[in-house]
Each structure stands twice: as C-alpha cells, then as structure tokens.
Design an enzyme around this catalytic site. Structure first.
Site, PDB file in Angstrom:
ATOM      1  CG  ASN A  12     107.354  -8.972  55.104  1.00 55.70           C
ATOM      2  OD1 ASN A  12     107.546  -8.503  56.218  1.00 55.70           O
ATOM      3  ND2 ASN A  12     107.016 -10.236  54.902  1.00 55.70           N
ATOM      4  CG  ASP A  71     109.326 -15.284  46.449  1.00 54.68           C
ATOM      5  OD1 ASP A  71     108.709 -14.924  47.485  1.00 54.68           O
ATOM      6  OD2 ASP A  71     108.796 -15.968  45.563  1.00 54.68           O
ATOM      7  CB  THR A  72     111.574 -16.337  51.820  1.00 54.78           C
ATOM      8  OG1 THR A  72     112.697 -15.463  51.765  1.00 54.78           O
ATOM      9  CG2 THR A  72     111.835 -17.427  52.844  1.00 54.78           C
ATOM     10  CG  PHE A 151     107.902 -12.003  59.420  1.00 53.74           C
ATOM     11  CD1 PHE A 151     107.727 -12.438  58.127  1.00 53.74           C
ATOM     12  CD2 PHE A 151     109.166 -11.574  59.809  1.00 53.74           C
ATOM     13  CE1 PHE A 151     108.787 -12.461  57.232  1.00 53.74           C
ATOM     14  CE2 PHE A 151     110.225 -11.582  58.925  1.00 53.74           C
ATOM     15  CZ  PHE A 151     110.032 -12.029  57.625  1.00 53.74           C
ATOM     16  N   GLY A 152     105.403 -14.576  59.741  1.00 49.92           N
ATOM     17  CA  GLY A 152     105.155 -15.724  58.868  1.00 49.92           C
ATOM     18  C   GLY A 152     105.090 -17.023  59.655  1.00 49.92           C
ATOM     19  CE  LYS A 174     113.380 -14.738  61.294  1.00 48.86           C
ATOM     20  NZ  LYS A 174     112.145 -14.037  61.041  1.00 48.86           N
TER      21      LYS A 174
END
Length: 176
Positions: A12, A71-72, A151-152, A174
């Site tokens: 990513n 991992d989120t 993003f996401g 952020k």
C-alpha cells in the site's frame, strides 16, 4: 551513525508514505520499492493479527531484514464489527475504496449509531522475536464523504473530539 534498517511489508503506497514520514528520523525503511521481484502474501487469516504476523514472517524469509507488517480494519458497531478484517475487500475481492465506501454508506443508511473504530495490529519479526502491537482510533462514520487526503475509508471516518474526517486533515495531524 547509520540508521537501523527495517522492512515494511506492505504493498500500500499510501501506508508506506505515512510510515516513512513517521520513522524517517530514526529508521531506514525498506519496502516493495527496493525489491527486484514482487512478493505476494495472501491475507487469508481470520483476524488482523493473523494477517500481520503472516506478512511479517513471509517477507522476513525473502528479504532477511527485520520486518514489520500491519493489518488494519474498520470496525463499525452497528454492523457487528464489519467490515473488520475484510475492510479492503468489503465490496468484493478487487473492490476500489470508492466501492467499499459506497457499500458502507448504503448499509448504514438510516442507522443512528454510526460509532466505529480503526483497529491496527502491527507484527514485528526479526527471525527470532515475534512481537505484536495494537492501536485503536475511535470515532464514527459520517453521512457523506468529505476531504481529499488520506486513503481507504478516510473520507468517511471522523475521529473522536474532531468534526473533520481523516481525509480533511493534514498528514501530520492524521499521523499524530
């Protein structure tokens, strides 16, 4: 003095940019950009921790550097914790962020309790030690997408004690 080297096991680009900004003063971060061959790790674990551990171990085998992977998942209370471990594939295996956000908004249509959290599990593996760390960012899902950053799900997620989405914040805000 030379900085300690570490490999961040992610494909990513946006996550990589965030991590490089956070760690630039203390570690030399290597990534997929430094590889001559592409390494694919199937994220098929049943939870975030399992995926993070699997990626850290698999990448360590290939690159022979201390490795960390994450991992989120976005966990929405009204959806019993979904999309969770399937956050990146919520609207399907090859779904775009737009499709994932549209499905989320559709499923939350008319729902009052929009509380949610981003939960991240980071695994570190150096060939001997395996450590995991967890972080949670609480907030809620907005009624519409706002902002151009991040993003996401960032255009939908509003952290506690703020009125802005993550996508409306600067990278520094952020990351803090």
């Amino acid at each position: 003095m030379e900085k300690k080297r570490i490999f961040f096991a992610t494909g990513n680009e946006k996550k990589l940019e965030e991590i490089e900004a956070i760690l630039k003063d203390s570690l030399k971060v290597y990534s997929f950009r430094d590889l001559t061959e592409k390494i694919e790790v199937l994220e098929d674990a049943i939870d975030l921790e399992g995926n993070a551990i699997k990626k850290a171990r698999e990448f360590f085998k290939k690159v022979k550097l201390p490795c960390f992977a994450d991992d989120t998942g976005l966990e929405v209370k009204a959806l019993n914790g979904r999309p969770g471990v399937r956050s990146a594939r919520y609207a399907g295996d090859n779904a775009s962020s737009e499709a994932n956000m549209e499905l989320l908004l559709q499923e939350l249509s008319g729902v009052q309790d929009r509380s949610a959290q981003f939960r991240t599990v980071i695994a570190y593996y150096d060939g001997q030690d395996l450590q995991t760390f967890e972080g949670v960012l609480k907030g809620w899902i907005g009624m519409e997408k706002r902002g151009n950053g991040g993003f996401g799900y960032d255009p939908l997620f509003i952290p506690e004690n703020d009125a802005r989405t993550l996508a409306e914040m600067s990278a520094r805000e952020k990351n803090a």
